[in-house]
Structures are given as C-alpha cells and as structure tokens.
Design an enzyme around this catalytic site. Structure first.
Site, PDB file in Angstrom:
ATOM      1  N   HIS A  51       0.834  -1.216   0.000  1.00  0.00           N
ATOM      2  CA  HIS A  51       0.000   0.000   0.000  1.00  0.00           C
ATOM      3  C   HIS A  51       0.862   1.257   0.000  1.00  0.00           C
ATOM      4  O   HIS A  51       0.488   2.277   0.585  1.00  0.00           O
ATOM      5  CB  HIS A  51      -0.992  -0.019   1.170  1.00  0.00           C
ATOM      6  N   ASP A  78       2.073  -3.844  -9.869  1.00  0.00           N
ATOM      7  CA  ASP A  78       1.855  -5.166 -10.462  1.00  0.00           C
ATOM      8  C   ASP A  78       2.240  -5.193 -11.943  1.00  0.00           C
ATOM      9  O   ASP A  78       2.912  -6.110 -12.411  1.00  0.00           O
ATOM     10  CB  ASP A  78       0.391  -5.587 -10.289  1.00  0.00           C
TER      11      ASP A  78
HETATM   12  C1  GLA Z   1      -2.863  -4.303  -5.225  1.00  0.00           C
HETATM   13  C2  GLA Z   1      -2.645  -3.181  -6.233  1.00  0.00           C
HETATM   14  C3  GLA Z   1      -1.213  -2.648  -6.148  1.00  0.00           C
HETATM   15  C4  GLA Z   1      -0.836  -2.305  -4.718  1.00  0.00           C
HETATM   16  C5  GLA Z   1      -1.187  -3.445  -3.772  1.00  0.00           C
HETATM   17  C6  GLA Z   1      -0.976  -3.089  -2.323  1.00  0.00           C
HETATM   18  O1  GLA Z   1      -2.079  -5.407  -5.590  1.00  0.00           O
HETATM   19  O2  GLA Z   1      -2.893  -3.643  -7.535  1.00  0.00           O
HETATM   20  O3  GLA Z   1      -1.065  -1.540  -7.006  1.00  0.00           O
HETATM   21  O4  GLA Z   1      -1.440  -1.105  -4.313  1.00  0.00           O
HETATM   22  O5  GLA Z   1      -2.533  -3.853  -3.914  1.00  0.00           O
HETATM   23  O6  GLA Z   1       0.372  -2.886  -2.071  1.00  0.00           O
END
Ligand code: GLA
Length: 411
Positions: free
Chosen positions: A37, A174
C-alpha cells in the site's frame, strides 16, 4: 517459464481453433516481498515476478477484429478495435479490451488478432493475475508492430487499462514487475520516478514461499479505495505543516513524529494510523532492500514481520485467515520472516524460508492453518523469473493482406 506441456496445450488449442501456427508470449504474476500500500502513495515497493504466468498464443488477422478464447474459462469473446466496450459476460476479456483501448489512446496502431489465453496464476488470490493478462496483451500487440513504447510506458498503459477501462484504482506495482521483473532479483521500484534498482536474491540461501488462504473477500475494492482516500486526507492535513508535500512519500518518520498529534486532532486517529503505516512501510522497504543487498536476511525478515503487524494493526487490511497463516509461518523452523502480501482481505502470504526447511515449513503451515481455520492452504515454492516476453521465439509471420480461411466465421 511455462512447462513444455502447457506450451504444447495452448499451441494445440490455437491450431485447432484457427488452423495456423501461433506465436506465444507470457507475462508473470508477482509477489511483493515488502512495501505494501505504498505504490499509490508515490513510495517504494520490492516485488518479484514468480513462475506462475499467463500465456497468449496469437496470430495477426487482416482486419480489425480481436478474437479471444480462454482455455481456463472455456469461453470465447470477440470485439472490434474500432469499438471497444466492456464484456460483462466474459470479465476476463476486459483486461485484453482495456489494454487495446489504452494502447490506441496513446497512438498505437493495432491490427486484429486471433488469440488463445491460458494462465496458472490463481485468480483473485493477490498474485496479480490481472496484471499478467494485461501485460501479456501489451506484449502481443507489441510483437505485431505499431506499438513504440518503452517498457515503463507499456506498464503504465496496462495500469491505465485497469484504472480507466476495467475500473480498478490500482497502483503501478503489479504491471511494472510483470513487465520488468528479472530472474533471481527483486526490484526496488520508486513509484514516483519509476526508476528501479535490481536487488539480487540469486546467491542468498532462501526460497520465496507463498501460501494462499483461499479466502476471497468482496471487500477488497471498496476498502482499497477507502484507504487511498484516507491517505489523501492525511496529505491534505500534513501539507499545512510540511509545505510541498504532495504524497505520503514526502513525509519522513521524523516529520510524522513531530506532527502525529496534529494529524490525529485534525484528521482523526484512523487517518493518522493509516499515515503511520505508509510512512513506516516506505522506510522499511528502503531499509529492507539494503539489508538484502548486504545479505542480512535476518534483518530483512524482521522488517517483513513488522510490515505484517503494521498492515494488521494500523492499515487494517489483514483478516483472521491471513493472520493465522502468518503466525503459522512465524512459528515454523528456518523462516526469516513472513507477512501478508498484496491488497489484503484474503489472498496470500509470503515467507522467506531457508531452502532445507521448505518441506517441513509446508507441512507445519498447512497443519496449523487447518487446525485454526478448518481450511486447506495452497502453498507455492516460487522461482523468481523474468518479466514478460516471448515463449517460443519465432520469426514474425508476414501480416496477411486479405481475409484468409482462418478468419472465416469471425463475428
Ligand atoms: C494491489 C494493487 C497494487 C498495490 C497493492 C498493495 O495489488 O494492484 O497496485 O497497491 O494492492 O500494495
């Protein structure tokens, strides 16, 4: 890399459907070692790409139709590049549609394509199956020409697809790691500048072991958006004391210590706790990368454990099943550290484990988790792999000039 059996299966499925030889690309899922986060707060993350991926077998068409078949869902979906809309009956196809939309919006010239899609990233488990399908799609169109983007721009296009087309307000982590991951390395990504540093894990005596709670909470999207706006509230308040602050990334641990009481009063204790997590997590992530670089796995493990406690108590995105899995990992032999990973509210945990200890770890964690929750955890001992790329390198087939046989019967 996908197993030869999977590659064979997708190639065969493609030949049966479309009657020509495909090219194949793959894009991996990911697990984040630390830095949770923080990406949407312009902060730092430390993910690895894992040996679970999405493959797309494809061949160009002579028109503007995109025809997709999902082996996982045994379902077809087709659309025209001239009119891209959400398909609510085939939600998996919306990631492909979104990326086509996003690339074209940035000026790419795309051509129609026939494709078969298959993946082994567990869906909705927090291992980024959606980023994997997005990035594999971007690689598909890139391989067909007409997309002149840097790797970073490609990742950003995929994020934009998810934010603006699919409607999920995720950060960049991601898509970035699925595009740019490196075998045997974690990436320390600065989510503000999008610069990154490779952190080698190749020589270290460790395995990255992911455990899936198998819990999927519907809450994820709404709670994720709530956390984002709480972070924005914290910034709005802290800016009064720290001019020039545009994201929690700009706030140091010292700053927070000085203004924590003021934040508490002005924005409330909940917002103050959220800020405390993000500021602390950024510091842990930067320190964690340095600890890995000097081979201090014990310190890195402590930081992972602290990250979990912070996500559980301050950011409040854990759940009883995630806590049970993490506590089981903490009580196993040969574990450097363990934490929840991804957005939270179910999904997976990640542990760094000494290689010799992995079989006993899997057994111990499975047993403890079953005892506490009555559930069966799925455990993956992961390889750290390269980001997206071709699976079977083969020369680019010439674009057909007219509509060939294989395009007959298209929608
Ligand atoms: C999800 C979101 C990412 C990131 C994570 C928490 O995977 O896609 O962008 O914010 O949560 O770290």
């Amino acid at each position: 890399m996908p197993t030869p059996e999977r590659v064979q299966a997708i190639a065969d499925a493609f030949r049966r459907r479309y009657g020509v030889e495909p090219r194949i690309v793959r894009a991996p899922g990911r697990v984040n070692l630390i830095g949770e986060h923080t990406d949407y707060n312009d902060g730092f993350v430390l993910p690895v790409a894992i040996d679970r991926d999405v493959m797309i077998a494809f061949a160009p068409r002579g028109d503007r139709t995109v025809r997709l078949y999902s082996l996982n869902f045994a379902q077809e979906s087709a659309f025209s590049l001239d009119r891209i809309e959400l398909d609510r009956t085939a939600p998996w196809s919306n990631y492909v549609r979104g990326v086509a939309w996003s690339l074209q919006e940035k000026g790419a010239t795309l051509c129609g394509v026939d494709a078969v899609i298959e993946g082994d990233v567990p869906v909705a488990a927090g291992l980024s199956s959606s980023a994997a399908i997005e990035v594999a799609t971007a690689r598909t169109f890139q391989a067909l020409g007409g997309v002149s983007l840097t790797e970073t721009q490609l990742a950003l296009s995929c994020q934009r697809a998810e934010n603006r087309f699919v409607g999920v307000n995720c950060g960049i982590m991601d898509q970035f790691i699925s595009t740019l991951g490196r075998r045997g390395h974690a990436l320390l990504i600065d989510c503000r500048s999008l610069e990154y540093r490779l952190v080698s894990l190749g020589g270290a005596p460790l395995r990255v072991v992911v455990a899936d709670t198998t819990v999927r909470r519907g809450l994820v999207d709404s709670e994720y958006n709530a956390r984002r706006s709480q972070c924005e509230q914290a910034v709005a308040t802290l800016r009064q004391y720290l001019p020039g602050t545009t994201a929690l990334r700009d706030v140091s641990l010292d700053d927070l210590a000085r203004f924590r009481a003021a934040l508490d009063t002005a924005a409330g204790p909940l917002v103050a706790r959220r800020a405390e997590h993000v500021v602390g997590e950024n510091a842990r992530t930067v320190e964690g990368a340095a600890a890995l670089e000097r081979g201090d796995l014990a310190r890195f493990g402590q930081l992972m454990n602290d990250s979990h406690r912070s996500l559980r108590d301050l950011y409040e995105v854990s759940c009883p099943e995630l806590d049970a899995l993490v506590e089981a990992a903490w009580s196993a032999e040969g574990v450097y550290g363990a934490r929840m990973t991804g957005a939270g509210f179910g999904g997976c945990t990640v542990a760094l484990v000494q290689p010799d200890a992995v079989p006993a770890f899997v057994e111990h964690v499975g047993r403890q988790y079953r005892r506490r929750t009555g559930r069966q955890a799925a455990v993956y001992d992961c390889e750290i792999v390269d980001g997206a790329g071709p699976v079977v390198p083969s020369p680019l087939a010439p674009l057909p000039t007219g509509r060939g046989d294989r395009n007959k019967g298209s929608p």
